[in-house]
Design an enzyme around this catalytic site. Structure first.
Site, PDB file in Angstrom:
ATOM      1  N   TRP A  58       0.884  -1.202  -0.006  1.00  0.00           N
ATOM      2  CA  TRP A  58       0.049  -0.010   0.114  1.00  0.00           C
ATOM      3  C   TRP A  58       0.774   1.215   0.040  1.00  0.00           C
ATOM      4  CZ3 TRP A  58      -0.221   4.027   3.430  1.00  0.00           C
ATOM      5  CH2 TRP A  58      -1.513   4.943   3.370  1.00  0.00           C
ATOM      6  N   HIS A  59       2.172   1.144   0.771  1.00  0.00           N
ATOM      7  CA  HIS A  59       2.888   2.221   0.621  1.00  0.00           C
ATOM      8  C   HIS A  59       3.623   2.674  -0.575  1.00  0.00           C
ATOM      9  CE1 HIS A  59       2.586   1.658   4.995  1.00  0.00           C
ATOM     10  NE2 HIS A  59       2.849   2.891   5.127  1.00  0.00           N
ATOM     11  N   GLY A  60       3.595   1.603  -1.246  1.00  0.00           N
ATOM     12  CA  GLY A  60       4.448   2.365  -2.723  1.00  0.00           C
ATOM     13  C   GLY A  60       4.775   0.809  -3.471  1.00  0.00           C
TER      14      GLY A  60
END
Lengths: 307, 481
Positions: free
Chosen positions: B324-326
């Site tokens: 989700w963060h990247g």
């Protein structure tokens, strides 16, 4: 709600007063002994040096990397090195210079590459200190966007007036960045005798900003209107910094090539790391002389071609 | 428009005044906040407004369809439509290039060569946050936890409310929508509390995060040229940078929302005082962790099945959380590392041992608590190296150089003397956080001090430090997610 605003007002009042007093107080001894104050002498040179003059406009790449005596002897023009700090912004430098341009002057603009990328047209603490501490009458040279961006920096500037270290104790500012280290042309010469400190190469990461190119065009128009000549050249730039941002540097060169008369090229002024002093634009003495001689050759060629 | 910018300092009072002085009804207040939120978001890039509006309309519409669907099958159909479109957008903007290049690399390992067709897509700010807002809303309708909203303005404000729009907290319809629908009254105490939390958030961002960032950027730029101890210091600085940055942002968001009479979900609860990784994850980015718990972990079976099921589900949520963060393997490894840290606690059923704040009601922790906190912090710092590194080879090089003989030397780099000042700020910050650890935010207690001059002197001191030591205005790390 009234209560909130009443207490907020009371709470913020001391800050407002401190800020106002801070702005109005004269520069502190520490602040008054920085290279920003060399602009007073440089303005006086712009005003008083007789024709025919060679006015060099740019940031510290000029102040720290030119030997104007060589320029004078070789080109038989009276040099005025106006360079102080790149972060004074091109807008400010050009607006300031144009006031003093006279017929017959040769104006050579040598901006730092960063000037063509985002945020370098706005200015920061150095510009604020220049217009509030060095010479308040220069505020009129700022544009609206600059005033907007400088406003949030005013509180910090004002608070420096109340710092004891600004008045007492040892001055930790490096000697080459003090007020009285420039020669009669505006070149900083003290560092010619100092040892090179370590510094990291630069890398330009910001986006291209076309604003300054348009600004230079407008400046050129005004210079030519005053019957003076206008030339653009390149700063001496450290090899490793050049490699870090080669594409951006060459893009700037291509843009300038399309619009202005150029003396030299970006590649020609690339300089080996060992000739750099404390930033990718500041040269040691050998570098200063080498760069100045190259500039003499390039200016001679350009001026001859113009004739 | 950043929370720590001059533009926001002008924007907020204007909206505040209009909100409390000009608008007369709840409807007008909501419309004003909606316009302000779209203006706020449009300041980044006006083109993204269309995406935000589309995402809002999609979930509003599918929410109604799910609620009114006559059969379960129809409900599922509308739910999947919403999930597919929402995640489709997120996937396109955030993960397209990652999947294409990873696929090309995998193919090239098999000896085949393909030219990946990548796009220079700009990631719309906050897309991960508002997509998750919308998804939680449709999930909750699907599970009959809430009714679909019929007032579009109120729903649009739930998605786009400017304090939480670009980096959370990730709100739930069950928590925020009722507040949007209720009339809000001006409350002096709450306003002052909101301003105080904003001030503390600014301190965290400008002094702790931005000051640390200078050294983090320097040290992470070229790990091979620094000693092991300097690299260790760089990892510790990053731990404080990301905490100051994100929790500072959350404090400003919560404080700002409170100025409009709205309470947002708490996002941080002193995570670096955690005694184990499970506690850390109950205290770090709480709104995201609880989102994954409620909408992923529990639907997958949670901890109800056998050991294998618990392990599998835990790995899934940590990996998804990392992703989700990247779109980078470093985030996935960061998630996996945290899952690995979590395993011993899960397998020995000790993951819910530390539910209360450490040393509650006491001045100092015990040695055991102190040791546990330091160990947890150390493990977290190690995982942060992957989070900060630009790619896997960078992270591995960093770790390799860090665990060299020079780990036991004195840290040294050219701005070490300035860094010492930042270390003092971090120490001060930790002391204040420790003292205030039983409060919603560290300096909340100042509000309870009877003498006004003491309260004001504390605020003056914080403001003085912020003004004096601020660096160039820097963006928030979580905006990129």
């Amino acid at each position: 709600m009234k209560r909130l605003f009443y207490y907020l007002g009371c709470f913020l009042l001391p800050f407002v007063l401190v800020f106002l007093v801070g702005i109005l107080l004269p520069p502190t001894p520490r602040a008054a002994d920085t290279s920003l104050f060399t602009s007073l002498k440089k303005d006086s040179l712009l005003k008083n040096v007789p024709s025919r003059r060679l006015i060099l406009v740019g940031g510290s790449n000029l102040m720290f990397s030119l030997n104007s005596q060589i320029l004078k002897d070789s080109l038989h023009l009276n040099p005025v090195n106006t360079g102080v700090h790149a972060l004074l912004t091109l807008q400010y430098m050009l607006e300031n210079t144009i006031q003093y341009v006279q017929p017959g002057d040769v104006v050579v603009l040598i901006p730092e590459y960063e000037h063509f990328f985002k945020d370098y047209d706005i200015g920061t603490d150095e510009l604020l200190r220049t217009v509030l501490d060095v010479n308040k009458s220069k505020i009129k040279l700022l544009n609206v966007a600059q005033v907007y961006h400088l406003l949030p920096l005013v509180p910090r500037f004002a608070l420096t007036k109340f710092k004891p270290t600004e008045y007492f104790g040892t001055n930790t500012n490096p000697p080459q960045y003090r007020r009285n280290t420039i020669n009669q042309y505006g070149d900083e010469t003290l560092h010619w005798t100092l040892k090179r400190p370590y510094f990291a190469p630069y890398k330009i990461t910001a986006e291209y900003n076309p604003v300054n190119v348009e600004m230079i065009k407008e400046f050129q128009r005004k210079v030519e209107e005053k019957k003076a000549s206008f030339i653009v050249s390149f700063p001496a730039y450290q090899d490793s910094s050049y490699d870090n941002s080669a594409a951006k540097v060459e893009m700037v060169e291509a843009v300038l090539k399309q619009k202005f008369v150029l003396a030299g090229s970006a590649k020609r002024y690339r300089t080996v790391d060992s000739l750099m002093f404390d930033t990718p634009y500041h040269l040691v003495k050998t570098g200063v002389d080498r760069r100045t001689e190259m500039l003499v050759e390039d200016l001679r060629e350009t001026l001859n071609a113009e004739r | 428009m950043l929370f720590n910018s001059f533009a926001f300092a002008l924007f907020l009072p204007v909206v505040f005044l209009l909100y409390w002085r000009v608008t007369k009804t709840l409807q007008q207040q909501n419309i004003l906040l909606l316009i302000a939120s779209y203006f706020f978001y449009g300041c980044w890039d006006w083109r993204f407004l269309f995406l935000l509006a589309f995402s809002t309309f999609l979930d509003f519409f599918t929410g109604l369809k799910i609620m009114n669907a006559s059969t379960k099958r129809n409900k599922q159909l509308w739910l999947w439509l919403s999930i597919t479109i929402n995640l489709g957008f997120l996937g396109f903007f955030k993960y397209y290039n990652f999947f294409v290049t990873s696929f090309a690399e995998a193919i090239s390992n098999l000896g085949l060569h393909v030219n990946p067709w990548t796009l220079s897509v700009i990631l719309p700010v906050g897309i991960s946050f508002y997509t998750f807002h919308g998804l939680s809303y449709v999930f909750d309708i699907y599970r009959d936890r809430i009714k679909a909203e019929r007032n579009f303005v109120e729903y649009a404000l739930f998605v786009s409310f400017f304090p939480l729009l670009v980096a959370g907290p990730i709100e739930r319809a069950t928590h925020l929508l009722p507040q949007i629908k209720e009339p809000r009254k001006f409350d002096y105490t709450k306003m002052v509390d909101g301003l105080r939390q904003i001030l503390w958030g600014l301190f965290k961002k400008i002094i702790i995060a931005d000051q640390s960032a200078q050294y983090v950027n320097l040290i992470f730029s070229d790990p091979s040229s620094f000693s092991g101890s300097t690299l260790l210091l760089g990892a510790i600085f990053f731990a404080f940078q990301i905490y100051g940055d994100f929790s500072g942002y959350s404090d400003i968001a919560l404080g700002t929302a409170r100025l409009f009479g709205i309470e947002l979900l708490r996002n941080f609860a002193y995570p670096y005082f955690s005694r184990d990784i499970a506690e850390f994850w109950r205290r770090w980015h709480i709104s995201l962790s609880s989102w994954f718990r409620d909408y992923l972990y529990i639907p997958l079976g949670g901890s109800k099945g056998g050991t294998w099921m618990k392990v599998r589900n835990t790995f899934i949520i940590f990996l998804v959380s990392g992703f989700w963060h990247g779109a980078n393997w470093t985030f996935i490894v960061w998630g996996a590392l945290n899952a690995i840290y979590f395993m011993p606690l899960l397998l020995t059923n000790k993951n819910r041992d530390n539910l209360q704040i450490v040393a509650a009601g006491k001045t100092f922790p015990t040695f055991k608590e102190l040791f546990s906190m330091l160990l947890t912090f150390g493990l977290t710092c190690f995982a942060w190296i992957f989070f900060r590194a630009k790619d896997m080879s960078h992270a591995l090089a960093y770790i390799r150089h860090m665990f060299s003989r020079s780990l036991f030397s004195t840290p040294n780099f050219y701005s070490i003397n300035d860094a010492k000042k930042t270390m003092l700020f971090i120490l001060f910050f930790l002391i204040v956080e420790w003292i205030g650890r039983e409060q919603p935010y560290a300096i909340a207690k100042i509000g309870g001090v009877k003498r006004r001059y003491i309260r004001w002197l504390s605020y003056y001191a914080i403001i003085w430090v912020i003004i004096n030591y601020s660096t160039k205005e820097q963006t928030f790390i979580y905006f990129q997610f």
